[in-house]
Enzyme design. Structure first.
Site, PDB file in Angstrom:
ATOM      1  N   TRP A 557       0.809  -1.217   0.000  1.00  0.00           N
ATOM      2  CA  TRP A 557       0.000   0.000   0.000  1.00  0.00           C
ATOM      3  C   TRP A 557       0.845   1.271   0.000  1.00  0.00           C
ATOM      4  O   TRP A 557       0.320   2.355   0.248  1.00  0.00           O
ATOM      5  CB  TRP A 557      -0.916  -0.013   1.229  1.00  0.00           C
ATOM      6  CG  TRP A 557      -1.728  -1.252   1.316  1.00  0.00           C
ATOM      7  CD1 TRP A 557      -2.954  -1.484   0.768  1.00  0.00           C
ATOM      8  CD2 TRP A 557      -1.357  -2.477   1.987  1.00  0.00           C
ATOM      9  NE1 TRP A 557      -3.369  -2.757   1.041  1.00  0.00           N
ATOM     10  CE2 TRP A 557      -2.417  -3.394   1.789  1.00  0.00           C
ATOM     11  CE3 TRP A 557      -0.252  -2.878   2.725  1.00  0.00           C
ATOM     12  CZ2 TRP A 557      -2.396  -4.683   2.306  1.00  0.00           C
ATOM     13  CZ3 TRP A 557      -0.230  -4.168   3.231  1.00  0.00           C
ATOM     14  CH2 TRP A 557      -1.281  -5.059   3.034  1.00  0.00           C
ATOM     15  N   ASP A 558       2.142   1.166  -0.255  1.00  0.00           N
ATOM     16  CA  ASP A 558       3.044   2.317  -0.183  1.00  0.00           C
ATOM     17  C   ASP A 558       3.056   2.903   1.225  1.00  0.00           C
ATOM     18  O   ASP A 558       3.113   4.116   1.401  1.00  0.00           O
ATOM     19  CB  ASP A 558       2.643   3.379  -1.210  1.00  0.00           C
ATOM     20  CG  ASP A 558       3.705   4.465  -1.366  1.00  0.00           C
ATOM     21  OD1 ASP A 558       4.865   4.220  -0.974  1.00  0.00           O
ATOM     22  OD2 ASP A 558       3.372   5.553  -1.863  1.00  0.00           O
ATOM     23  N   MET A 559       3.009   2.042   2.220  1.00  0.00           N
ATOM     24  CA  MET A 559       3.054   2.495   3.606  1.00  0.00           C
ATOM     25  C   MET A 559       4.493   2.495   4.110  1.00  0.00           C
ATOM     26  O   MET A 559       4.791   2.011   5.213  1.00  0.00           O
ATOM     27  CB  MET A 559       2.166   1.607   4.486  1.00  0.00           C
ATOM     28  CG  MET A 559       0.692   1.702   4.167  1.00  0.00           C
ATOM     29  SD  MET A 559       0.057   3.388   4.375  1.00  0.00           S
ATOM     30  CE  MET A 559      -1.621   3.202   3.823  1.00  0.00           C
ATOM     31  N   LYS A 585       2.480   5.936   8.188  1.00  0.00           N
ATOM     32  CA  LYS A 585       1.402   6.357   7.289  1.00  0.00           C
ATOM     33  C   LYS A 585       0.067   5.727   7.663  1.00  0.00           C
ATOM     34  O   LYS A 585      -0.991   6.345   7.514  1.00  0.00           O
ATOM     35  CB  LYS A 585       1.742   5.987   5.845  1.00  0.00           C
ATOM     36  CG  LYS A 585       2.755   6.889   5.166  1.00  0.00           C
ATOM     37  CD  LYS A 585       2.897   6.500   3.699  1.00  0.00           C
ATOM     38  CE  LYS A 585       3.863   7.413   2.967  1.00  0.00           C
ATOM     39  NZ  LYS A 585       3.987   7.034   1.534  1.00  0.00           N
TER      40      LYS A 585
END
Length: 876
Positions: A557-559, A585
């Site tokens: 999730w691009d965390m 994030k």
């Protein structure tokens, strides 16, 4: 005529709501919009035929809609407004005399007002009373306050030798707390703050030629009566902190201007090094540094006054946390494999890797004052540039310090880097500076290709620029300086944000990202899986991995961990514990023992949704911290808009997309990612008060969407057009990704407000003491209405001993002051542009405490660009 027009309007709205309602019901959503659409169509027919019953039916429709709305969302004004405001406005229009006079049975005299119009008037009054009551409610606020005893705590704290009145690093000290021990500004007098000076850099984002993400995010440093700032274009400027007058300016004259592959143009700050400090003297003496650059001679000659060298961290014992994520170097290095690195051409563009930029900085003779090398470079400023250089300049004059990497004072950060193309790898955050080394991470463009440059972290001798060690996260046990002619591992996870340093433990703490692509992890190695989306501790002298703590397992999730870790000593069960506070994030705040990486406040593992795309997997659980700003899961009822029409659109989209709560994996159908990759917390981080042991934060909530698009091959574009940057193409991966915000056609978020808060947390217990809606839509709406809806923001807060927190990051153009005890907003000042940067505070030579704010805008958020640096102070 007017009545005919209103009947047509109601017919169009009724058709749209009825037709959309059928679609929504077919998807499994609410049936109410079908009934609402039919009722409005019936009203339209009665108006068209001039029947007074139209008003009575509309009154009933309004009352039923109000009752349904309260049943769905309670007395939440903004949620009710989306459902009823348009209907109320139409009802008021239907009450005007031209409409009422036109409503009469055929052949009968026209009547003015009667029972139907009275019924409509009554329904509007009822709606108004409910609205008036709802406006006074604060269903999203958590009221509370830190005790007077907590606010009066004043223990001795570590400052790493930074004077109280200075701001020497991004977080004031290397501990990254964003806390100032100054107490001149208090909740009682903060309202008296006024502008002391206003400086403009002259460098503003050009919407036609600069990348979208050209952003002004700098936090000024204030050292020895000089302020240091950088611009998005890596220009360094020294100012008088009391008058705002420019002292000197250093322009690196970027050798690689922004290109189609440049994703970011920003500078979050510069770094300061004092070669005359006790720690620097001791380090130079201990290592016998062969520094020959400017400033080395005077330091080496003075060996009579040295302080003890910082104590090296002991090697902790291998221990598994309850979440199973605190790993020590001997664990995480197991099974390391080597990979062939480096290719002649880059798959993103097909271009040969460019030669390293000419590191020689050539300036016009009048650009900065002339300076003699030597003593002027005892105190230095380090600035990273977007064309892959790290430059050392004199803090006194702004002239290059010869000998750092060569006579040009420059280290080439593209050295030994694979797959370099212009704009593909650079550093946007200030490096960490220890007594011996300057330690640099960097940005690698997200989601362009699986053959991205390396995210290697490197340490250079603070005087000579000699490479001391390199931490390649694909080869975590190989930290010795890379050999000439070799390259680092391509596409290794990077650390793009700000790092922290503990001089006593001699550990540097780095927030880590992922390798590209962010949304697909089927090809990640064991080494990558262990390091991705983690906070890690490295030995500052050797680069050896001491521990790693993963904040998201198998991140899809691009965390990536976006924020600087904050180092603070906490009193837990009566004992002082050296802690690290890590915002993320996804909204978790992890509080770890910074010696070992083990959680101090409990962390549990919660089940996570499954269902990854073909070739990938999901982690069965994800870590949940005691301090969690994980928002309530979205529901169809929480969809929002300016009118029932865009609310209906968002309800349809909600039912079309995959969503099972946080960590719903990306899908080919499309997935709601909430919190989105904008982050509940981003690079601005949080502010921690080491005396009161509390945290002040700005949690943000915006939903995003992601859709995986199967690629036919490694090179064909599927989500971008020719001539555009290839971001999110994920060349070399099985899937590209379509990314975006979860918004309606009007551009409004599909989720109901609030979207932004301020919050105060007790770090010793993990309790959120207060949380308040924060920010207005004045600068986000077409009409500048100052509605307090709670808006998103990016940038960070600071806190002070005086009991005031400051924040300028919201997307409305204000800097605000808050009472740290209660979180109440107690001061605000209008800014000329977006304030998406973290402020600083310092003591001027005139004895006044100043607050300094940068207002330059942020390209990704659409805030107004600018070049302002504004200082505030109490009146003389």
């Amino acid at each position: 005529m007017f009545t005919t027009l209103m009947s047509i309007i109601l017919m169009v709205i009724g058709l749209a709501l009825g037709g959309g309602g059928i679609w929504l019901a077919w998807l499994g959503g609410s049936w109410f919009f079908i009934a609402l659409g039919l009722a409005l169509l019936a009203c339209a027919f009665l108006l068209w035929t001039r029947r007074p019953a139209a008003l009575a039916l509309y009154a009933a429709t309004l009352v039923v809609t109000l009752a349904w709305s309260v049943w769905e969302v309670g007395l939440d004004w903004w949620a009710l407004s989306a459902r009823g405001t348009l209907l109320v406005i139409i009802g008021i229009v239907l009450m005007i005399p031209p409409v009422v006079r036109s409503l009469h049975p055929q052949g009968m005299p026209r009547r003015r007002y009667g029972l139907p119009s009275a019924a409509l008037a009554a329904s509007i009054v009822i709606a108004g009373l409910v609205a008036a009551f709802a406006v006074r409610e604060q269903p999203h606020d958590t009221a509370g306050a830190f005790s007077d005893e907590r606010m009066q705590q004043s223990p001795v704290i570590k400052t790493a030798g930074v004077p109280d009145g200075e701001w020497q690093a991004y977080g004031r000290t290397p501990y990254g707390r964003r806390y100032s021990p100054l107490g001149q500004i208090t909740p009682d007098n903060v309202a008296d703050l006024q502008v002391a000076w206003h400086y403009q850099t002259g460098q503003v984002r050009n919407a036609d030629t600069d990348p979208v993400e050209t952003t002004y995010e700098v936090t000024p440093l204030v050292v020895a009566d000089t302020m240091y700032v950088c611009t998005p274009f890596s220009t360094v400027i020294a100012l008088d902190p009391v008058t705002g007058e420019e002292k000197w300016r250093f322009d690196p004259l970027l050798k690689q201007p922004p290109t189609a592959t440049t994703q970011h143009m920003t500078c979050r700050g510069v770094s300061y090094f004092d070669g005359a400090s006790d720690a620097a003297r001791a380090a130079l003496t201990d290592t016998g540094s062969a520094a020959t650059g400017a400033g080395a001679g005077p330091i080496a000659a003075d060996t009579t006054e040295t302080a003890a060298a910082p104590a090296a961290a002991g090697t902790p014992q291998a221990t598994e946390t309850p979440a199973g994520e605190a790993r020590l170097a001997d664990e995480s290095a197991a099974g390391v494999t080597t990979e062939a690195a480096g290719v002649a051409e880059n798959v993103v563009t097909g271009q040969a890797a460019p030669s390293a930029p000419n590191p020689r900085v050539e300036r016009e003779p009048a650009s900065v004052p002339a300076a003699a090398p030597g003593a002027d470079c005892i105190r230095r400023i380090f600035v990273p540039t977007s064309d892959g250089r790290l430059i050392s300049i004199s803090a006194e004059t702004g002239e290059i310090c010869p000998g750092f990497g060569g006579e040009d004072g420059t280290v080439n950060l593209w050295a030994n880097m694979p797959n370099i193309t212009p704009g593909s790898a650079y550093s946007t955050s200030p490096p960490v500076v220890t007594a011996r080394a300057v330690i640099v991470g960097g940005t690698v463009n997200d989601n362009a290709s699986t053959t991205s440059p390396s995210g290697v972290i490197r340490a250079y001798d603070v005087y000579t620029g000699e490479l001391l060690w390199n931490f390649d996260s694909k080869k975590p046990d190989q930290t010795a300086p890379i050999a000439e002619g070799e390259t680092y591992s391509e596409n290794a996870p990077n650390s793009w944000s700000v790092s922290s340093y503990d001089p006593e433990l001699n550990l540097v703490y780095l927030p880590m990202g992922n390798q590209s692509p962010d949304q697909y992890g089927g090809n990640r190695s064991a080494e990558v899986e262990a390091i991705s989306s983690s906070v890690i501790a490295l030995d500052a002298d050797t680069g050896e991995l001491r521990w790693t703590y993963q904040t998201v397992h198998h991140d899809l999730w691009d965390m990536d961990v976006p924020a600087q870790p904050s180092l603070i000593d906490l009193t837990i069960d009566g004992a002082a514990v050296p802690a690290l506070v890590q915002p993320t994030k996804q909204g978790e705040i992890f509080v770890l023992d910074r010696r070992t990486g083990e959680p101090i406040l409990p962390v549990t593992e919660a089940p996570a949704p499954a269902g990854a795309v073909e070739g990938d997997t999901t982690a069965p659980t994800q870590p949940i911290s005691t301090i969690s700003f994980n928002p309530k899961p979205l529901t169809e009822a929480s969809m929002w808009g300016a009118t029932p029409l865009d609310t209906l659109y968002c309800r349809i989209r909600f039912n079309q997309l995959n969503y099972e709560g946080r960590y719903t994996p990306p899908s080919e159908r499309g997935t709601i990612v909430y919190p989105g990759n904008f982050g509940t917390f981003n690079w601005g981080g949080v502010a921690v008060d080491p005396e009161r042991q509390v945290m002040f934060a700005m949690p943000v909530y915006l939903a995003f969407t992601s859709q995986m698009i199967k690629r036919p091959d490694d090179t064909t574009r599927v989500v971008t057009a020719e001539g555009q940057p290839v971001f999110n193409e994920n060349l070399g991966s099985p899937f590209a990704a379509k990314m975006g915000t979860f918004t309606s056609p009007t551009g409004l978020p599909c989720q109901q407000p609030p979207w932004g808060y301020v919050a105060g947390v007790d770090l010793t217990s993990g309790k959120t003491v207060y949380q308040h809606v924060n920010g207005t839509v004045r600068d986000l709406a077409p009409v500048p209405l100052p509605f307090e809806m709670g808006v998103p923001g990016i940038g960070g807060p600071i806190v002070t001993k005086g009991g005031v927190a400051f924040l300028s990051g919201t997307l409305d153009y204000y800097v605000r002051g808050y009472d740290l005890q209660t979180g109440a907003e107690i001061w605000r000042s209008r800014l000329p542009a977006g304030g998406q940067a973290t402020p600083a505070t310092y003591l001027g030579r005139d004895g006044r405490q100043y607050l300094v704010v940068v207002a330059g805008g942020h390209g990704s958020t659409g805030t107004k660009a600018g070049d302002s640096i504004i200082a505030y102070a109490l009146p003389n």
